[in-house]
Scaffold this motif. Structure first.
Motif, short mmCIF file in Angstrom:
data_model
loop_
_atom_site.label_atom_id
_atom_site.label_comp_id
_atom_site.label_asym_id
_atom_site.label_seq_id
_atom_site.Cartn_x
_atom_site.Cartn_y
_atom_site.Cartn_z
N GLN A 35 0.83 -1.19 0.00
CA GLN A 35 0.00 0.00 0.00
C GLN A 35 0.87 1.25 0.00
O GLN A 35 0.62 2.21 -0.72
N ALA A 38 2.36 2.04 -3.36
CA ALA A 38 1.35 2.61 -4.25
C ALA A 38 1.07 4.06 -3.87
O ALA A 38 0.93 4.93 -4.75
N ARG A 42 1.61 7.44 -6.22
CA ARG A 42 0.56 8.45 -6.37
C ARG A 42 1.08 9.83 -5.96
O ARG A 42 0.83 10.82 -6.65
N ASN A 46 1.26 13.10 -8.24
CA ASN A 46 0.58 14.33 -7.82
C ASN A 46 1.53 15.51 -7.69
O ASN A 46 1.15 16.65 -7.95
N GLY A 52 2.20 10.68 -15.00
CA GLY A 52 1.05 9.81 -14.76
C GLY A 52 0.66 9.15 -16.06
O GLY A 52 1.38 9.25 -17.04
N MET A 54 -1.72 6.98 -13.01
CA MET A 54 -1.47 5.92 -12.05
C MET A 54 -1.72 4.57 -12.74
O MET A 54 -2.79 4.37 -13.32
N ASP A 56 -2.97 0.91 -13.40
CA ASP A 56 -4.17 0.23 -12.90
C ASP A 56 -3.85 -0.71 -11.74
O ASP A 56 -4.59 -0.77 -10.76
N GLN A 59 -3.43 1.30 -8.70
CA GLN A 59 -4.71 1.87 -8.27
C GLN A 59 -5.51 0.83 -7.52
O GLN A 59 -6.18 1.15 -6.53
N GLU A 60 -5.46 -0.41 -7.96
CA GLU A 60 -6.16 -1.49 -7.25
C GLU A 60 -5.65 -1.63 -5.82
O GLU A 60 -6.43 -1.84 -4.89
N LEU A 62 -4.21 0.85 -4.11
CA LEU A 62 -4.67 2.07 -3.43
C LEU A 62 -6.09 1.93 -2.94
O LEU A 62 -6.45 2.44 -1.87
N ASP A 63 -6.91 1.25 -3.72
CA ASP A 63 -8.31 1.07 -3.34
C ASP A 63 -8.47 0.27 -2.06
O ASP A 63 -9.53 0.31 -1.43
N ASP A 130 -4.37 14.52 -1.34
CA ASP A 130 -4.75 13.28 -2.02
C ASP A 130 -6.25 13.07 -1.90
O ASP A 130 -6.84 13.34 -0.93
#
Length: 130
Positions: A35, A38, A42, A46, A52, A54, A56, A59-60, A62-63, A130
């Motif tokens: 995590q 990731a 990000r 940013n 960029g 990000m 995929d 991002q998964e 990060l989710d 963020d």
């Protein structure tokens, strides 16, 4: 059978101080490390440090972060309980993220870039939210 004490070889805590308070941030767990990496990517996107978008796969990851703070772990809740203001918490988080992801020298360079002497005349963070 002999035992080997790995204490001297283990990753040390990150020690953060704020006035008289001293916070010992433990190294992230395996799950938190994924995590954290990731989150670091990000943050670099940013901040405009890397292009960029990000990926995929990241991002998964990060989710899965949710409300957790992978760079600071339980110390984040301790800082909240101690009344640390949100901007300072954000700065601690950025520093710890880059510290664990890329080392103390990189984290220090980013901190100086964002909040050092010439970063912003009003004293506000140059870091995006963020």
């Amino acid at each position: 059978m002999s035992a080997v004490d790995f204490a001297a070889w283990a990753t040390p805590n990150l020690i953060l101080t704020l006035g008289p308070k001293r916070y010992a941030v433990k190294p992230p767990s395996v799950e938190a490390s994924a995590q954290l990496l990731a989150v670091a990517v990000r943050a670099e996107i940013n901040l405009g440090l890397v292009p960029g978008p990000m990926p995929d796969a990241l991002q998964e990851i990060l989710d899965t972060v949710g409300a957790s703070e992978p760079a600071l772990g339980p110390v984040y809740d301790q800082m909240v309980a101690d009344g640390v203001d949100p901007e300072t918490l954000d700065r601690f988080s950025y520093y710890a993220t880059f510290y664990w992801a890329k080392g103390a020298e990189y984290a220090g360079r980013i901190a100086e870039l964002l909040w050092g002497q010439g970063s912003n005349q009003e004293g506000e963070s140059a870091a995006p939210k963020d």
